[in-house]
Write a protein that holds these residues in place. Sequence first.
Motif, mmCIF file in Angstrom:
data_model
loop_
_atom_site.group_PDB
_atom_site.id
_atom_site.type_symbol
_atom_site.label_atom_id
_atom_site.label_comp_id
_atom_site.label_asym_id
_atom_site.label_seq_id
_atom_site.Cartn_x
_atom_site.Cartn_y
_atom_site.Cartn_z
ATOM 1 N N GLY A 99 0.792 -1.230 0.000
ATOM 2 C CA GLY A 99 0.000 0.000 0.000
ATOM 3 C C GLY A 99 0.817 1.270 0.000
ATOM 4 O O GLY A 99 0.258 2.369 -0.093
ATOM 5 N N GLY A 100 2.128 1.152 0.096
ATOM 6 C CA GLY A 100 2.976 2.345 0.166
ATOM 7 C C GLY A 100 3.397 2.832 -1.192
ATOM 8 O O GLY A 100 4.556 2.642 -1.601
ATOM 9 N N THR A 101 2.498 3.448 -1.906
ATOM 10 C CA THR A 101 2.751 3.861 -3.291
ATOM 11 C C THR A 101 2.699 5.371 -3.483
ATOM 12 O O THR A 101 2.671 5.844 -4.618
ATOM 13 N N ALA A 102 2.708 6.131 -2.409
ATOM 14 C CA ALA A 102 2.491 7.581 -2.516
ATOM 15 C C ALA A 102 3.565 8.299 -3.322
ATOM 16 O O ALA A 102 3.301 9.353 -3.904
ATOM 17 N N LEU A 103 4.765 7.741 -3.368
ATOM 18 C CA LEU A 103 5.873 8.418 -4.045
ATOM 19 C C LEU A 103 6.327 7.705 -5.315
ATOM 20 O O LEU A 103 7.289 8.136 -5.947
ATOM 21 N N GLN A 104 5.662 6.640 -5.679
ATOM 22 C CA GLN A 104 6.082 5.877 -6.857
ATOM 23 C C GLN A 104 6.010 6.731 -8.116
ATOM 24 O O GLN A 104 5.042 7.458 -8.342
ATOM 25 N N GLY A 105 7.067 6.621 -8.927
ATOM 26 C CA GLY A 105 7.108 7.350 -10.188
ATOM 27 C C GLY A 105 7.623 8.768 -10.085
ATOM 28 O O GLY A 105 7.765 9.452 -11.102
ATOM 29 N N MET A 147 11.077 5.587 -6.459
ATOM 30 C CA MET A 147 11.441 6.860 -7.072
ATOM 31 C C MET A 147 12.697 6.708 -7.927
ATOM 32 O O MET A 147 13.488 5.790 -7.727
ATOM 33 N N ARG A 148 12.871 7.643 -8.828
ATOM 34 C CA ARG A 148 14.060 7.675 -9.669
ATOM 35 C C ARG A 148 15.052 8.659 -9.053
ATOM 36 O O ARG A 148 14.711 9.814 -8.780
ATOM 37 N N PHE A 149 16.277 8.185 -8.813
ATOM 38 C CA PHE A 149 17.317 9.020 -8.205
ATOM 39 C C PHE A 149 18.073 9.746 -9.312
ATOM 40 O O PHE A 149 18.768 9.120 -10.122
ATOM 41 N N LEU A 150 17.953 11.051 -9.342
ATOM 42 C CA LEU A 150 18.577 11.850 -10.391
ATOM 43 C C LEU A 150 20.048 12.125 -10.057
ATOM 44 O O LEU A 150 20.434 12.119 -8.888
ATOM 45 N N PRO A 151 20.879 12.359 -11.056
ATOM 46 C CA PRO A 151 22.290 12.656 -10.803
ATOM 47 C C PRO A 151 22.427 13.852 -9.860
ATOM 48 O O PRO A 151 21.868 14.920 -10.122
ATOM 49 N N PRO A 193 12.852 1.830 -9.954
ATOM 50 C CA PRO A 193 12.980 0.412 -9.625
ATOM 51 C C PRO A 193 11.787 -0.085 -8.817
ATOM 52 O O PRO A 193 11.001 0.704 -8.293
ATOM 53 N N ALA A 194 11.688 -1.383 -8.733
ATOM 54 C CA ALA A 194 10.638 -2.006 -7.917
ATOM 55 C C ALA A 194 11.305 -2.743 -6.769
ATOM 56 O O ALA A 194 12.044 -3.702 -6.984
ATOM 57 N N CYS A 195 11.096 -2.281 -5.557
ATOM 58 C CA CYS A 195 11.652 -2.920 -4.362
ATOM 59 C C CYS A 195 10.484 -3.299 -3.459
ATOM 60 O O CYS A 195 10.046 -2.496 -2.629
ATOM 61 N N GLU A 196 9.961 -4.464 -3.655
ATOM 62 C CA GLU A 196 8.802 -4.894 -2.885
ATOM 63 C C GLU A 196 9.253 -5.465 -1.536
ATOM 64 O O GLU A 196 10.141 -6.304 -1.473
ATOM 65 N N VAL A 197 8.625 -5.006 -0.481
ATOM 66 C CA VAL A 197 8.939 -5.465 0.870
ATOM 67 C C VAL A 197 7.884 -6.487 1.288
ATOM 68 O O VAL A 197 6.720 -6.131 1.450
ATOM 69 N N PRO A 198 8.252 -7.748 1.447
ATOM 70 C CA PRO A 198 7.268 -8.752 1.870
ATOM 71 C C PRO A 198 6.667 -8.392 3.224
ATOM 72 O O PRO A 198 7.377 -7.918 4.120
#
Length: 210
Positions: A99-105, A147-151, A193-198
């Motif tokens: 459910g923790g998708t508030a910052l995705q993308g 999230m995408r980490f920018l240079p 990236p996709a880092c899913e936490v079980p």
Amino acid sequence: MATGQTAPRVVLLAAHPNWRESRVNRLLRDRAASLPGVAVRDLYGAYPDYDIDIAAEQQQAGGADLIVLLHPIQWYSMPALQKLWLDEVLAYGWAYGPGGTALQGKDLWLVATTGGPESSYHPQSYNRYFFDAFLPPYEQTAALCGMRFLPPLLLHGAHRASPDEITQHVQVFGERLASYPDWPEMAELDACPACEVPQVDRPAVTAGSQ
């Protein structure tokens, strides 16, 4: 930006324990505040008692396209209040985990200064590592939140930087911030990236914490 396209929303988290003594970060903060569409959050100004309004910060961050971390590097990391912001605002179930998708993308951009010159971040110098060795915690924080980490944008040797060097750095920062997301390197960056936490890794807490 294409006609009719909504302007990106930017939240800049400015964390400096003593703005009066800042040679660079204060100017960067003020430059960001002068740009349309950029919301500057002065963490030490807003939370001198370290009592962060989590709901308000989540609302700001959740509505942004780009989150900027602006701060001096202190002991190879971020100032204490910036770290507390991450600890409390990037909550399990909101920023990551089920459910923790508030910052995705969204994008995360580090804009930081170091006291030591770039040459000090070398295996043969007193900091012993290239500066990139201190970036994984930032990179993985972004990854865990989707999230995408920018240079990063860095200014080394801020204590001794000349006025011309500082002026040029502030100008580059302003231009980059104003032109986001139309940066030439964007097309070459990996997707978020996709880092899913079980869920079994974070069982419900019944008494105390780790």
